[in-house]
Design a protein around this motif. Structure first.
Motif, short mmCIF file in Angstrom:
data_model
loop_
_atom_site.label_atom_id
_atom_site.label_comp_id
_atom_site.label_asym_id
_atom_site.label_seq_id
_atom_site.Cartn_x
_atom_site.Cartn_y
_atom_site.Cartn_z
N GLU A 356 0.81 -1.24 0.06
CA GLU A 356 -0.23 -0.10 0.10
C GLU A 356 0.88 1.32 -0.27
N VAL A 357 1.99 1.41 0.61
CA VAL A 357 3.13 2.44 0.72
C VAL A 357 3.41 2.67 -0.43
N ASN A 393 6.78 4.74 5.02
CA ASN A 393 6.47 5.78 3.99
C ASN A 393 7.64 6.88 4.26
N ASN A 394 8.26 7.33 5.34
CA ASN A 394 9.27 8.06 5.45
C ASN A 394 10.68 7.21 4.92
N PHE A 463 14.00 10.98 12.58
CA PHE A 463 13.55 10.95 13.95
C PHE A 463 12.34 10.47 14.39
N VAL A 464 11.32 10.99 13.71
CA VAL A 464 10.15 10.45 13.91
C VAL A 464 9.86 8.92 13.90
N SER A 465 10.57 8.43 12.91
CA SER A 465 10.38 7.02 12.53
C SER A 465 11.14 6.06 13.61
N ARG A 466 12.28 6.49 13.98
CA ARG A 466 12.90 5.81 15.21
C ARG A 466 12.16 6.22 16.49
#
Length: 498
Positions: A356-357, A393-394, A463-466
């Motif tokens: 999907e991504v 997605n990132n 940063f957000v992903s981790r």
């Protein structure tokens, strides 16, 4: 979903930051206490050394003063002896001033007999003029040690001298004055008293007094000893440690001032961090409202024109999705490392989520890209689907943005064991320099070369992903990177779900 996660995470972040600051303050207080204890031990050791030094000094002054008092006593005994010799009611001295061998005779008035007669050749006498006074001074004044000449008087003078020697003691006032003068010369200002006792083993009873070494009392009772007892020498000893005390106090003030600045800095940083997070929250929330309105308008327009697949509607929809993703990334950039919040989880089919991504990114990508799968193709895991999509997605968006080869190539490898799920995503991008590989997971960080190029980005995606992966109980890391591309690895703990 993301909003609820954000709220839970904000609460956890605030609690974690507060606990961390409290821990810092506790460590600062413990450090200050440790410094105080160390300084107290150092000052105590120095005080004991200075007290021993003070004792040595006063013992020396007491001994010197007592020797001076003994010399004064001997001088008084000499004078008493001379006075008896001049007392005609006790003895009479008869002189024969013969030029060849002058002599004198001592007549005992009490017993009425001659006790001694002394004669010396004139040439051996060290006197200029031969007179009675010169002869008397030669025999009795110039030779003042009675032990050498009082034997000349075999009866009454001998007995009187023994009485004087046994009964005449040192002058205690003279001893006190002499000791006081020596203390004043050494700038020692402390009260003291003389103690006479038969006890030879008196020692200090407390720190409030100091007793000198015992000295035998001459001319007093048998086995009498004399001491000097110094009252409350604490402050006098403390004066000798004044330099150390001032230095320790100034050092403590400097350390305390530094720690207060550090505490103030911690509170300031916490306040600024909260202000920054509040600002980001306000801005992003303000952005989400018009975005949601615009999205609703586009959906309405698409429903109204179902048969008209306008290129511009697709572009608007893609750009709106991109703005929404950026806004959510900024909103989630307030996440902090090692802070976990409870998020809802459900069974997720991993390959379906990845497809999907990928499908979405093919629609919005400005360059074509190919994908390949390897490993397990049917994998289910308990996690949060929306958050996992954000992470994937990132990573995929970065792989496409930083590809400078005309076509992006992505290889996705999925492996599942009894304890964890591992997803590796390999791209053919330009790679990340070694000196920046660890820093790319910091908030708002972009590699210097990338930051100056036209590639858009805020430096919050990784940063957000981790942070999301840590909140899900997993991890995100960079496995390798070179000019041929990079490999990122996602790990999710499976626990007992199998």
């Amino acid at each position: 979903m993301l909003t609820d996660f954000r709220r839970a995470l904000d609460k956890s972040n605030f609690t974690g930051m507060r606990n961390k600051n409290n821990l810092h303050i506790l460590l600062i207080c413990v450090s200050l206490l440790g410094i105080l204890v160390f300084q107290a031990i150092l000052i105590q050791g120095d005080y004991l050394d200075k007290r021993a030094e003070f004792r040595q000094d006063v013992n020396q002054f007491f001994t010197e003063s007592l020797d001076s008092a003994k010399a004064e006593r001997s001088s008084r005994l000499n004078q008493m002896y001379i006075d008896d010799l001049r007392d005609t009611s006790i003895v009479k001295i008869e002189y024969d001033l013969n030029d060849e061998a002058p002599s004198l005779s001592i007549y005992n008035v009490v017993e009425q007999n001659y006790e001694a007669s002394i004669s010396t050749e004139r040439a051996s006498l060290p006197i200029d003029s031969l007179t009675e006074e010169a002869l008397f001074n030669h025999y009795f004044l110039n030779n003042t040690n009675q032990d050498n000449h009082y034997w000349l008087l075999h009866s009454i003078m001998h007995n009187r001298f023994d009485i004087y020697r046994d009964t005449v003691s040192i002058d205690q006032d003279y001893l006190k004055n002499t000791l006081k003068r020596k203390l004043d010369e050494a700038f020692i200002d402390v009260d003291f008293e003389l103690l006479i006792t038969t006890d030879e083993g008196i020692v200090d009873s407390s720190l409030k007094e100091m007793i000198t070494m015992p000295k035998e009392l001459i001319g007093g009772a048998e086995n009498d000893y004399i001491y000097a007892v110094f009252q409350n020498p604490f402050f006098e000893v403390l004066k000798r440690s004044l330099a150390l005390l001032i230095g320790a106090f100034l050092l403590f003030l400097m350390v305390l001032f530094s720690f207060l600045l550090l505490v103030r800095s911690l509170y300031t940083q916490r306040k600024l961090s909260k202000l920054k997070d509040d600002f980001i929250d306000s801005v992003t929330h303000e952005l989400l409202t018009p975005i949601a309105t615009l999205k609703l308008a586009l959906e309405s327009e698409r429903q109204r024109n179902k048969n008209d697949e306008s290129k511009y509607l697709k572009i608007a929809d893609q750009e709106l999705k991109r703005i929404t993703d950026i806004t959510h990334n900024v909103l989630n950039s307030g996440l902090h490392k090692h802070v976990k919040a409870e998020v809802p989880k459900q069974m997720v089919e991993v390959v379906s989520v990845i497809n999907e991504v990928l499908t979405y990114n093919k629609l919005v990508s400005s360059i074509p890209f190919e994908t390949s799968f390897s490993g397990d193709q049917k994998v289910n895991v308990v996690t949060n689907e929306e958050l996992l999509k954000t992470v994937l997605n990132n990573l995929i968006d970065n792989a496409i943005k930083y590809c400078d080869k005309g076509q992006a190539c992505l290889a996705v490898d999925i492996k599942k064991s009894m304890s964890e799920l591992v997803i590796r995503i390999e791209d053919n991008g330009r790679g990340i320099p070694p000196e920046h590989q660890e820093a790319i997971f910091n908030k708002f960080y972009r590699a210097p070369l990338l930051a100056h190029e036209s590639i858009k980005g805020l430096g919050v995606g990784l940063f957000v992903s981790r942070s999301i992966m840590e909140s899900l109980g997993g991890s995100l890391g960079l496995i390798s990177s070179s000019i041929n591309g990079s490999v990122f690895e996602i790990k999710l703990n499976l626990g007992d779900e199998n």
